[in-house]
Design a protein around this motif. Structure first.
Motif, PDB file in Angstrom:
ATOM      1  N   SER A   1      26.539 -27.031  32.605  1.00  0.00           N
ATOM      2  CA  SER A   1      26.145 -26.746  33.986  1.00  0.00           C
ATOM      3  C   SER A   1      24.829 -27.462  34.280  1.00  0.00           C
ATOM      4  CB  SER A   1      25.989 -25.240  34.222  1.00  0.00           C
ATOM      5  OG  SER A   1      25.023 -24.691  33.348  1.00  0.00           O
ATOM      6  N   THR A   2      24.697 -27.950  35.491  1.00  0.00           N
ATOM      7  CA  THR A   2      23.495 -28.677  35.894  1.00  0.00           C
ATOM      8  C   THR A   2      22.413 -27.688  36.305  1.00  0.00           C
ATOM      9  OG1 THR A   2      24.878 -30.484  36.712  1.00  0.00           O
ATOM     10  CG2 THR A   2      22.574 -30.474  37.400  1.00  0.00           C
TER      11      THR A   2
ATOM     12  N   ALA B   1      18.032 -35.347  35.731  1.00  0.00           N
ATOM     13  CA  ALA B   1      18.755 -34.077  35.670  1.00  0.00           C
ATOM     14  C   ALA B   1      18.527 -33.390  34.335  1.00  0.00           C
ATOM     15  CB  ALA B   1      20.255 -34.308  35.895  1.00  0.00           C
ATOM     16  N   VAL B   2      18.729 -32.081  34.341  1.00  0.00           N
ATOM     17  CA  VAL B   2      18.736 -31.292  33.115  1.00  0.00           C
ATOM     18  C   VAL B   2      20.051 -30.524  33.097  1.00  0.00           C
ATOM     19  CG1 VAL B   2      17.651 -29.448  31.782  1.00  0.00           C
ATOM     20  CG2 VAL B   2      16.226 -31.041  33.100  1.00  0.00           C
ATOM     21  N   VAL B   3      20.784 -30.676  32.008  1.00  0.00           N
ATOM     22  CA  VAL B   3      22.090 -30.039  31.879  1.00  0.00           C
ATOM     23  C   VAL B   3      22.079 -29.070  30.704  1.00  0.00           C
ATOM     24  CG1 VAL B   3      24.563 -30.422  31.490  1.00  0.00           C
ATOM     25  CG2 VAL B   3      23.248 -32.047  32.869  1.00  0.00           C
ATOM     26  N   SER B   4      22.599 -27.885  30.938  1.00  0.00           N
ATOM     27  CA  SER B   4      22.700 -26.876  29.887  1.00  0.00           C
ATOM     28  C   SER B   4      24.090 -26.946  29.245  1.00  0.00           C
ATOM     29  CB  SER B   4      22.477 -25.484  30.491  1.00  0.00           C
ATOM     30  OG  SER B   4      22.776 -24.469  29.548  1.00  0.00           O
TER      31      SER B   4
ATOM     32  N   MET C   1      21.852 -25.813  24.399  1.00  0.00           N
ATOM     33  CA  MET C   1      21.063 -27.036  24.520  1.00  0.00           C
ATOM     34  C   MET C   1      20.675 -27.266  25.976  1.00  0.00           C
ATOM     35  SD  MET C   1      23.296 -29.773  22.353  1.00  0.00           S
ATOM     36  CE  MET C   1      24.264 -29.308  20.919  1.00  0.00           C
ATOM     37  N   LYS C   2      19.545 -27.918  26.169  1.00  0.00           N
ATOM     38  CA  LYS C   2      19.152 -28.409  27.482  1.00  0.00           C
ATOM     39  C   LYS C   2      18.899 -29.903  27.340  1.00  0.00           C
ATOM     40  CE  LYS C   2      17.311 -24.174  29.504  1.00  0.00           C
ATOM     41  NZ  LYS C   2      16.145 -23.520  30.162  1.00  0.00           N
TER      42      LYS C   2
ATOM     43  N   ASN D   1      15.540 -33.484  22.342  1.00  0.00           N
ATOM     44  CA  ASN D   1      16.729 -32.634  22.401  1.00  0.00           C
ATOM     45  C   ASN D   1      18.022 -33.441  22.378  1.00  0.00           C
ATOM     46  OD1 ASN D   1      15.444 -30.098  22.514  1.00  0.00           O
ATOM     47  ND2 ASN D   1      15.072 -30.310  24.702  1.00  0.00           N
ATOM     48  N   SER D   2      17.938 -34.718  22.733  1.00  0.00           N
ATOM     49  CA  SER D   2      19.146 -35.543  22.745  1.00  0.00           C
ATOM     50  C   SER D   2      19.741 -35.681  21.346  1.00  0.00           C
ATOM     51  CB  SER D   2      18.838 -36.927  23.320  1.00  0.00           C
ATOM     52  OG  SER D   2      17.928 -37.637  22.484  1.00  0.00           O
TER      53      SER D   2
END
Length: 346
Positions: free
Chosen positions: A245-246, A254-257, A313-314, A332-333
């Motif tokens: 989810s964005t 953007a940050v995606v969970s 994860m974010k 985090n990638s």
């Protein structure tokens, strides 16, 4: 018909024509995305919907946070100030709406000081409804205090397309993981993702190799690596669960969970020891052959693995030429490779 009657008729039609003309001008002015006052001229250059924090309920249903690009020109001989968060108001009929200060801050708008006869591009955000018209009012300040407002119309229906693409980063990340690490076809990959697929798959294979060599204490010969990796990916594609989810989507960032359950490759360690011990108990004491025996049971062991929920994860993402890619500068990638290639689930 007398000349007097003809004159009266012509005057009558002239009045009607003038009325129609004035009406058209009034309607045109009321629907204009540009406006002016004695101090400034302003126009809406563009607007796009944005997400700052999904937990706030923004951009859900028929309501969203709209980021508006406004060009403001100072038409006087002295400096004026137009603060995006204070000088710009939105009106829903008689209701005054303040700018969303948090969202406006995220837009990194220029300050509002505009020199004499100069122009500046400003950004401001409001929470609005789709398919609705509002009045945007800009009141600059100068040395003499507040000046008269410049009024513009904001028609949100013009920007519906950007509302529909707010979740594109989440769709892109799902396609990225499925295509690169699970060998699952996802139509969104070509449409939404920008990535070096071959290089990323090589990186994923290296991550798998490093981890599988810790699972088998004597290591895994390279001759088995491709078969093992393909077997792991196949099992992961069948069993893994993932929901993206964005959380944020602003200015091409953007940050995606990711909420997920994946296969914990490290959980094979105990099964490996059991197979090795089985060989040693029933055959000669040869550690190398015991390891080969355990290696022969790899597919059976992977099929026994149960999925395990990992920490959410974010992931930060960037938009390039209309497509999304992962921001690899963010540490985090690395979690994506660890989880969906190396099989590390924490």
């Amino acid at each position: 018909m007398s000349k007097k009657v003809i004159f009266i008729v012509l005057v009558f039609f002239a009045i009607i024509a003038a009325g129609c003309s004035n009406k058209g001008e009034t309607e045109s002015a009321s629907t204009s995305s540009a406006g002016k006052s004695k101090t400034i001229e302003a126009s809406i250059e563009n607007a796009t919907y944005m997400l700052v924090d999904n937990d706030n309920g923004t951009s859900e249903g028929e309501t969203g946070t709209l980021a508006i690009d406004i060009k403001v020109k100072n038409v006087t001989d002295s400096e004026v100030n137009v603060s995006p968060s204070r000088s710009i108001k939105l009106y829903d009929e008689d209701q005054e709406l303040d700018a969303d200060s948090d969202a406006t801050y995220e837009l990194e708008s220029a300050d509002g000081e505009i020199g004499a006869n100069k122009s500046k591009d400003l950004k401001v955000a409001f929470t609005v409804e789709k398919d609705k018209k509002y009045e945007l009012a800009i009141r600059p300040t100068s040395m003499g205090g507040e000046d008269e407002e410049a009024k513009l119309e904001l028609d949100t229906s013009k920007y519906n397309e950007s509302f529909e693409t707010l979740e594109d980063p989440a769709k892109a990340l799902t396609a990225y993981i499925e295509t690169i690490y699970l060998d699952v076809d996802n139509a969104d990959y070509e449409k939404l993702v920008s990535a070096d697929k071959a290089a990323l798959q090589d990186e994923g294979k290296k991550g798998f190799k490093e981890n599988i060599n810790t699972v088998f204490y004597e290591g895994v010969p390279d001759k088995h690596l491709d078969k093992f990796y393909n077997g792991f990916k196949s099992a992961l594609a069948e069993k893994a669960e993932m929901q993206t989810s964005t959380l944020e989507n602003v200015n091409g960032k953007a940050v995606v969970s990711i909420e997920y359950s994946a296969l914990p490759l490290n959980d094979l360690s105990e099964m490996v020891r059991e197979y090795q011990q089985e060989y040693l108990d029933n055959k000669e004491y040869d550690r190398e052959k015991a390891n080969e025996y355990a290696l022969s049971k790899f597919d059976a062991m992977v099929n026994k693995l149960e999925i395990k929920s990992g920490n959410d994860m974010k992931i930060k993402m960037l938009q390039e030429d209309g497509k999304w890619t992962i921001d690899t500068s963010d540490y985090n990638s690395e979690d994506i490779v660890d989880t969906f290639a190396a099989g590390k689930v924490y």
